[in-house]
Design a protein around this motif. Sequence first.
Motif, mmCIF file in Angstrom:
data_model
loop_
_atom_site.group_PDB
_atom_site.id
_atom_site.type_symbol
_atom_site.label_atom_id
_atom_site.label_comp_id
_atom_site.label_asym_id
_atom_site.label_seq_id
_atom_site.Cartn_x
_atom_site.Cartn_y
_atom_site.Cartn_z
ATOM 1 N N LEU A 1 16.820 -5.789 -13.994
ATOM 2 C CA LEU A 1 15.564 -5.904 -12.742
ATOM 3 C C LEU A 1 15.626 -5.245 -11.699
ATOM 4 O O LEU A 1 16.782 -5.033 -11.160
ATOM 5 N N PRO A 2 14.744 -4.416 -11.628
ATOM 6 C CA PRO A 2 14.904 -3.238 -10.433
ATOM 7 C C PRO A 2 14.536 -4.055 -8.955
ATOM 8 O O PRO A 2 13.655 -4.432 -8.557
ATOM 9 N N VAL A 3 15.662 -4.314 -8.362
ATOM 10 C CA VAL A 3 15.897 -4.798 -7.064
ATOM 11 C C VAL A 3 15.339 -3.650 -5.918
ATOM 12 O O VAL A 3 14.815 -4.031 -5.024
ATOM 13 N N ASP A 4 15.622 -2.545 -6.196
ATOM 14 C CA ASP A 4 15.492 -1.686 -5.191
ATOM 15 C C ASP A 4 14.202 -0.685 -5.674
ATOM 16 O O ASP A 4 13.898 -0.489 -6.903
ATOM 17 N N PRO A 5 13.692 0.007 -4.588
ATOM 18 C CA PRO A 5 12.380 0.695 -5.004
ATOM 19 C C PRO A 5 12.788 2.092 -5.883
ATOM 20 O O PRO A 5 13.744 2.661 -5.830
ATOM 21 N N THR A 6 11.672 2.315 -6.583
ATOM 22 C CA THR A 6 11.736 3.823 -7.145
ATOM 23 C C THR A 6 10.431 4.644 -6.667
ATOM 24 O O THR A 6 9.421 3.826 -6.655
ATOM 25 N N PRO A 7 10.480 5.796 -6.617
ATOM 26 C CA PRO A 7 9.227 6.552 -6.129
ATOM 27 C C PRO A 7 8.467 6.472 -7.314
ATOM 28 O O PRO A 7 8.751 6.557 -8.139
ATOM 29 N N LEU A 8 6.887 6.376 -6.617
ATOM 30 C CA LEU A 8 5.969 6.219 -7.664
ATOM 31 C C LEU A 8 5.661 7.344 -8.743
ATOM 32 O O LEU A 8 5.677 7.147 -9.726
ATOM 33 N N ASP A 9 6.026 8.516 -8.338
ATOM 34 C CA ASP A 9 5.811 9.803 -9.168
ATOM 35 C C ASP A 9 6.651 9.425 -10.336
ATOM 36 O O ASP A 9 6.504 9.789 -11.584
ATOM 37 N N ARG A 10 8.000 9.146 -9.955
ATOM 38 C CA ARG A 10 9.018 9.191 -10.918
ATOM 39 C C ARG A 10 8.575 7.771 -12.020
ATOM 40 O O ARG A 10 8.664 7.789 -13.177
ATOM 41 N N VAL A 11 8.117 6.787 -11.434
ATOM 42 C CA VAL A 11 7.686 5.486 -12.265
ATOM 43 C C VAL A 11 6.547 5.762 -13.078
ATOM 44 O O VAL A 11 6.782 5.428 -14.368
ATOM 45 N N ASP B 1 0.827 -1.299 -0.036
ATOM 46 C CA ASP B 1 0.077 -0.079 -0.150
ATOM 47 C C ASP B 1 0.851 1.492 -0.066
ATOM 48 O O ASP B 1 1.804 1.255 0.407
ATOM 49 N N PRO B 2 0.281 2.422 -0.345
ATOM 50 C CA PRO B 2 1.063 3.655 -0.316
ATOM 51 C C PRO B 2 1.482 3.833 0.947
ATOM 52 O O PRO B 2 0.731 3.887 1.765
ATOM 53 N N PRO B 3 2.969 4.375 0.869
ATOM 54 C CA PRO B 3 3.220 4.979 2.240
ATOM 55 C C PRO B 3 2.532 6.237 2.811
ATOM 56 O O PRO B 3 2.644 6.396 4.059
ATOM 57 N N TRP C 1 -1.002 8.179 1.823
ATOM 58 C CA TRP C 1 -2.273 7.976 1.155
ATOM 59 C C TRP C 1 -2.396 9.324 0.549
ATOM 60 O O TRP C 1 -2.823 9.197 -0.936
ATOM 61 N N ASP C 2 -2.171 10.627 0.756
ATOM 62 C CA ASP C 2 -2.298 11.730 0.204
ATOM 63 C C ASP C 2 -1.352 12.158 -1.065
ATOM 64 O O ASP C 2 -1.747 12.335 -2.114
ATOM 65 N N SER C 3 -0.248 11.603 -1.123
ATOM 66 C CA SER C 3 0.633 11.809 -2.030
ATOM 67 C C SER C 3 0.343 10.668 -3.290
ATOM 68 O O SER C 3 0.421 11.008 -4.267
ATOM 69 N N PHE C 4 -0.336 9.694 -2.823
ATOM 70 C CA PHE C 4 -0.728 8.701 -3.822
ATOM 71 C C PHE C 4 -1.846 9.248 -4.449
ATOM 72 O O PHE C 4 -1.949 9.175 -5.777
ATOM 73 N N ALA C 5 -2.922 10.143 -3.695
ATOM 74 C CA ALA C 5 -3.987 10.752 -4.310
ATOM 75 C C ALA C 5 -3.690 11.483 -5.374
ATOM 76 O O ALA C 5 -4.027 11.651 -6.413
ATOM 77 N N ARG C 6 -2.402 12.533 -5.189
ATOM 78 C CA ARG C 6 -1.968 13.561 -6.097
ATOM 79 C C ARG C 6 -1.500 12.640 -7.237
ATOM 80 O O ARG C 6 -1.872 13.245 -8.340
ATOM 81 N N ILE C 7 -0.936 11.769 -7.115
ATOM 82 C CA ILE C 7 -0.067 11.184 -8.412
ATOM 83 C C ILE C 7 -1.244 10.419 -9.239
ATOM 84 O O ILE C 7 -1.220 10.484 -10.565
ATOM 85 N N ALA C 8 -2.219 9.929 -8.585
ATOM 86 C CA ALA C 8 -3.363 9.280 -9.110
ATOM 87 C C ALA C 8 -4.249 10.201 -10.042
ATOM 88 O O ALA C 8 -4.489 10.150 -11.112
#
Length: 486
Positions: free
Chosen positions: A51-61, A5-7, A9-16
């Motif tokens: 293969l992405p082993v480490d995370p990338t911030p969602l806005d960047r993805v 789940d998003p770490p 929620w507000d920032s996920f909502a903005r991106i979505a």
Amino acid sequence: METLDPPDWDSFARIAHDAVDRAIARTAALPGRPVWRPIPQAVRDGLRQPLPVDPTPLDRVVEDAWGGVLDYPMGNTHPRFWMWYMGASSLTGALADFLAAVDGSNLGGGNHAAAECEGQVIDWLRQIAGFPEGASGTLTSGGSVANLIGLTVARNRMARVDLREEGLAALPRPLRVYASDQVHGCHQKAVELLGMGNRALRRIPTGPDCRMDMAALTRAIDEDRAGGWQPTCVIATAGTVNTGAIDPLPAIADLCRDRGLWFHVDGCIGALTRLSPRHAPLLDGMDRADSLALDPHKSLHVPFEAGCILVRDAQAHLDSFALHSPYLDPALRGIAAAEWLLDWGIQTTRGFRALKVWMMLREHGTARFGRIIGRNIDQARRMAAGIDAHPRLVRLSPVTLDIVCFRYDPGGLDAAALTALNAEIMMRLQETGIAAFSDTTVHGQHGLRAAICNHRTTDEDIDTALAAVVRTGDDLALAATHAGPA
Ligand SMILES: *Cc1c(COP(=O)(O)O)cnc(C)c1O
């Protein structure tokens, strides 16, 4: 605790929300954009990463998804895309796919509203097709799997042995199915997968109208019966992929009844044309089929994927796919207190593809779909009229539905040169982003093909594209004359 789940929620909502805004803006701007653009090398390279082993911030993805993937689509959402035969998608369908994923239910079965929703959608499609109450159906990934399921039921029901238990080796006589020489390739794959082999699919010749020749069909069935085969099923096509021809459905229905064969209709292109009152009579006889494949991700423009198979005899359908697994015992109450939808097809886990069909049918109503399907057919006739009126354009087949086959012919070229010229026209129009035609060969003649299954196409788009074909053809023909022999 780590979850998916998003770490925040507000920032996920903005991106979505931002992604939704961009999706809407892009769709609104489609008519002004090129149909297609070649993929830059940097974009291809961007899709060959470790293969992405480490995370990338969602806005960047999400940003990378836009610039690195979504900016270079096939183009079939564009109003001047008429290649092959497919739908143009829709934002409501996209919204539904999002909501279906949020719902997350597994449509393999279970006691939940998503399963009820699928039942509703199948019943609506049954009514559109003119099938009787009590017929069964299931949503599939598309028409290919819908046809495969239909042919499986046909094979198992018509064989005089228990094919599920005994396999084809137990057959006293090999089975044969019949289709016109215009039949879609998925049927060959189906008979191959069903162990019958390609030779079991006998292609019946078509006339200049690309419809199955009934006399030849009747002869083939009688000849095979005398020759040790078991004639099993006729696959009639309601809207061939090449030219949109509709096989003589009432005559095939009669023949199947008289000779005791299964009557399967591949209606992936034409079945939903029943929604256009002006054109529905073209499909007379389809409602007599034992099984019918149709394709909501074509004329209903729901995002891929959604196909549907309908079977008149629900028991025959179940007999081919139902399986009792002890780990799937139905319960009296609770989540497992429902029929298993996996008993109607091949998949176990199934997605909630019903929601996009349900939402789009409700939002627009069947009458609007009928008008749009009818308008596409009118546009095909408009294109055909433009071709017939032009001295350097030649039509290659009659127009029945929304498909037009034709070629540019300046005269004086042999067949190979004509093919090369028309292929060049096709590729240039794609590369310049003006229009997307495909090419095909109709009864030995190569040409361009427009499949106008597109709710965004305007009459002006038809005129613009046809003018571009002529202009490009003239330029190429002129250049060839100047290049001439040295
Ligand atoms: C498109 C099509 C199919 C295959 O359907 P998919 O949805 O692409 O799997 C089969 N038959 C005909 C006539 C078609 O046009």
